[in-house]
Design a protein around this motif. Sequence first.
Motif, PDB file in Angstrom:
ATOM      1  N   GLY A  71      -7.764   1.319  -0.427  1.00 29.60           N
ATOM      2  CA  GLY A  71      -8.904   0.424  -0.638  1.00 29.60           C
ATOM      3  C   GLY A  71      -8.578  -0.721  -1.581  1.00 29.60           C
ATOM      4  N   LEU A  74      -6.468  -3.112   0.465  1.00 30.39           N
ATOM      5  CA  LEU A  74      -7.252  -3.856   1.451  1.00 30.39           C
ATOM      6  C   LEU A  74      -8.166  -4.881   0.788  1.00 30.39           C
ATOM      7  N   LYS A 110      -5.538   4.675   8.194  1.00 25.75           N
ATOM      8  CA  LYS A 110      -6.865   4.059   8.269  1.00 25.75           C
ATOM      9  C   LYS A 110      -7.477   4.308   9.640  1.00 25.75           C
ATOM     10  N   TYR A 112     -10.980   3.207  10.038  1.00 24.96           N
ATOM     11  CA  TYR A 112     -11.628   1.904  10.062  1.00 24.96           C
ATOM     12  C   TYR A 112     -11.933   1.428   8.650  1.00 24.96           C
ATOM     13  N   TYR A 113     -12.073   0.120   8.530  1.00 24.13           N
ATOM     14  CA  TYR A 113     -12.483  -0.524   7.294  1.00 24.13           C
ATOM     15  C   TYR A 113     -13.383  -1.675   7.690  1.00 24.13           C
ATOM     16  N   ARG A 114     -14.683  -1.527   7.448  1.00 23.92           N
ATOM     17  CA  ARG A 114     -15.626  -2.594   7.774  1.00 23.92           C
ATOM     18  C   ARG A 114     -16.868  -2.467   6.895  1.00 23.92           C
ATOM     19  N   LYS A 117     -16.855  -0.107   3.958  1.00 22.36           N
ATOM     20  CA  LYS A 117     -16.661   1.335   4.146  1.00 22.36           C
ATOM     21  C   LYS A 117     -15.269   1.582   4.712  1.00 22.36           C
ATOM     22  N   LEU A 118     -14.557   2.502   4.080  1.00 21.91           N
ATOM     23  CA  LEU A 118     -13.207   2.864   4.494  1.00 21.91           C
ATOM     24  C   LEU A 118     -13.184   4.333   4.877  1.00 21.91           C
ATOM     25  N   CYS A 120     -10.467   7.309   6.447  1.00 32.28           N
ATOM     26  CA  CYS A 120      -9.049   7.578   6.683  1.00 32.28           C
ATOM     27  C   CYS A 120      -8.821   9.009   7.149  1.00 32.28           C
ATOM     28  N   SER A 138     -13.924   9.517   3.493  1.00 29.78           N
ATOM     29  CA  SER A 138     -14.569   8.204   3.557  1.00 29.78           C
ATOM     30  C   SER A 138     -15.086   7.797   2.194  1.00 29.78           C
TER      31      SER A 138
END
Length: 142
Positions: A71, A74, A110, A112-114, A117-118, A120, A138
């Motif tokens: 995180g 990113l 990962k 998703y990361y959007r 919110k991450l 893994c 998450s």
Amino acid sequence: MTSREILSKLPYSKPFLFVDELTVIFENGAEGTFTFDENLDFYKGHFKNNPITPGVILIETMAQIGLVCLGIYLGKDNNNTETKFAFTSSEIEFLKPVFPNEKVTVISEKVYYRFGKLKCKVSMRNSKNEEVCSGTISGMIL
């Protein structure tokens, strides 16, 4: 951003820092290690005469390496000097115990990361390269 810079931004310190080394970091995952020193306080009572690392500590180790380090990486372009996290969920399966003085490797991928919110997929392996636990974690980057 280098591994050293990421580690310096972690919001933890000893005795609650469970990252020794961040060996891989890129936009789709992270990998790092931690050795559970036999003198950590939780071993004194978990379990009598046969200490093992509590599952909640294994989850925390996977979260610090596989979620928080990723995180921070990113979020490197948001110009914040301090990134804050809120742990939101985990689903972990425990397969083998982790003993005092055991070194583990956490591998994160990962999902998703959007919208901050991450999520893994994470796996923890022992020094014999055996999977000791795995699942998903998450969190929200605040």
